[in-house]
Design a protein around this motif. Structure first.
Motif, short mmCIF file in Angstrom:
data_model
loop_
_atom_site.label_atom_id
_atom_site.label_comp_id
_atom_site.label_asym_id
_atom_site.label_seq_id
_atom_site.Cartn_x
_atom_site.Cartn_y
_atom_site.Cartn_z
N MET A 67 0.81 -1.50 0.09
CA MET A 67 0.18 0.99 -0.21
C MET A 67 0.62 1.53 0.02
N LEU A 68 1.96 1.06 0.77
CA LEU A 68 2.82 2.49 0.80
C LEU A 68 3.73 2.80 -0.16
N GLN A 69 3.99 1.21 -0.98
CA GLN A 69 4.82 1.35 -2.13
C GLN A 69 3.71 2.53 -3.23
N THR A 70 2.70 1.76 -3.30
CA THR A 70 1.25 2.31 -4.47
C THR A 70 1.01 3.80 -4.67
N LEU A 71 1.22 4.21 -2.72
CA LEU A 71 1.14 5.58 -2.08
C LEU A 71 2.36 6.55 -2.88
N ASP A 72 3.68 6.14 -2.70
CA ASP A 72 4.91 6.66 -3.03
C ASP A 72 5.33 6.67 -4.29
N ALA A 73 4.88 5.85 -5.46
CA ALA A 73 4.88 5.40 -6.74
C ALA A 73 4.36 7.31 -7.48
N PHE A 74 3.00 7.04 -6.97
CA PHE A 74 1.87 7.80 -7.10
C PHE A 74 2.40 9.03 -6.49
N LEU A 75 2.58 9.39 -5.68
CA LEU A 75 3.17 11.21 -4.99
C LEU A 75 4.44 10.92 -6.17
N LYS A 76 5.47 10.19 -6.33
CA LYS A 76 6.19 10.71 -7.30
C LYS A 76 6.26 10.74 -8.57
N LYS A 77 5.07 10.14 -9.01
CA LYS A 77 4.70 10.09 -9.98
C LYS A 77 4.07 11.80 -10.58
N TRP A 78 3.33 12.27 -9.75
CA TRP A 78 2.56 13.72 -9.65
C TRP A 78 3.08 14.62 -9.06
N MET A 79 4.90 14.20 -8.81
CA MET A 79 5.51 15.44 -7.70
C MET A 79 6.83 15.97 -9.28
N LEU A 80 6.97 14.61 -10.14
CA LEU A 80 7.17 14.83 -10.99
C LEU A 80 6.60 16.25 -12.51
N ARG A 81 5.53 15.35 -12.52
CA ARG A 81 4.58 16.51 -13.64
C ARG A 81 4.75 17.74 -12.84
N LEU A 82 4.01 17.30 -11.54
CA LEU A 82 4.83 19.45 -11.05
C LEU A 82 5.78 19.85 -11.16
N LYS A 83 7.08 19.29 -11.12
CA LYS A 83 8.24 19.63 -11.17
C LYS A 83 8.03 20.43 -12.85
N ILE A 84 7.66 19.69 -13.41
CA ILE A 84 7.67 19.76 -15.33
C ILE A 84 6.76 20.64 -15.70
N PHE A 85 5.29 21.28 -14.80
CA PHE A 85 4.33 21.82 -15.02
C PHE A 85 5.30 23.38 -14.70
N SER A 86 5.44 22.92 -13.78
CA SER A 86 6.74 24.79 -13.13
C SER A 86 8.11 24.76 -13.91
N LEU A 87 8.54 24.55 -14.45
CA LEU A 87 9.77 24.73 -15.37
C LEU A 87 9.26 25.25 -16.57
N LEU A 88 8.32 24.78 -17.15
CA LEU A 88 7.15 25.37 -18.21
C LEU A 88 6.63 26.55 -17.66
N ALA A 89 6.07 26.24 -17.22
CA ALA A 89 5.44 27.88 -16.40
C ALA A 89 6.38 28.62 -16.66
N ALA A 90 7.79 28.40 -15.43
CA ALA A 90 8.66 29.73 -15.41
C ALA A 90 9.62 30.22 -17.11
N THR A 91 9.87 28.97 -17.45
CA THR A 91 10.40 29.48 -19.05
C THR A 91 9.47 29.87 -19.94
N TRP A 92 8.32 29.66 -19.57
CA TRP A 92 7.14 30.52 -20.52
C TRP A 92 6.78 32.38 -19.29
N ALA A 93 7.37 32.83 -18.22
CA ALA A 93 7.29 34.04 -17.76
C ALA A 93 8.24 34.28 -18.10
#
Length: 91
Positions: free
Chosen positions: A1-27
């Motif tokens: 259960m904790l591994q699934t939650l960890d994988a889920f959070l890592k996936k969404w954190m990576l997506r957040l980092k990519i989105f933040s990088l793109l938003a900062a580049t656009w800015a």
């Protein structure tokens, strides 16, 4: 259960980092272009399309006076225009 939650959070954190990088580049680009007053333009007539046949169909442009009929004829002859191959392939 904790591994699934960890994988889920890592996936969404990576997506957040990519989105933040793109938003900062656009800015950065938006800020620099706004401060410097840079603009982008696109050439339509004989740039994106081959529009000479539409102008030929309308005839010679009027030297003076009302050019409304001339431009109406040019704008209504859009079926004669064709996209340039390089522009079409790029799109």
């Amino acid at each position: 259960m904790l591994q699934t939650l960890d994988a889920f959070l890592k996936k969404w954190m990576l997506r957040l980092k990519i989105f933040s990088l793109l938003a900062a580049t656009w800015a950065v680009f938006f800020s620099v272009f706004t401060i410097m007053g840079l603009r982008a333009a696109f050439e339509y007539d004989d740039g994106l399309v081959f529009s000479t046949p539409a102008y030929n169909e309308a005839g010679a442009p009027p030297a003076r006076g009302d050019a409304k009929d001339y431009w109406n004829a040019v704008n209504r002859s859009y079926k004669l225009e064709r996209a340039k191959p390089a522009v079409w392939l790029a799109g």
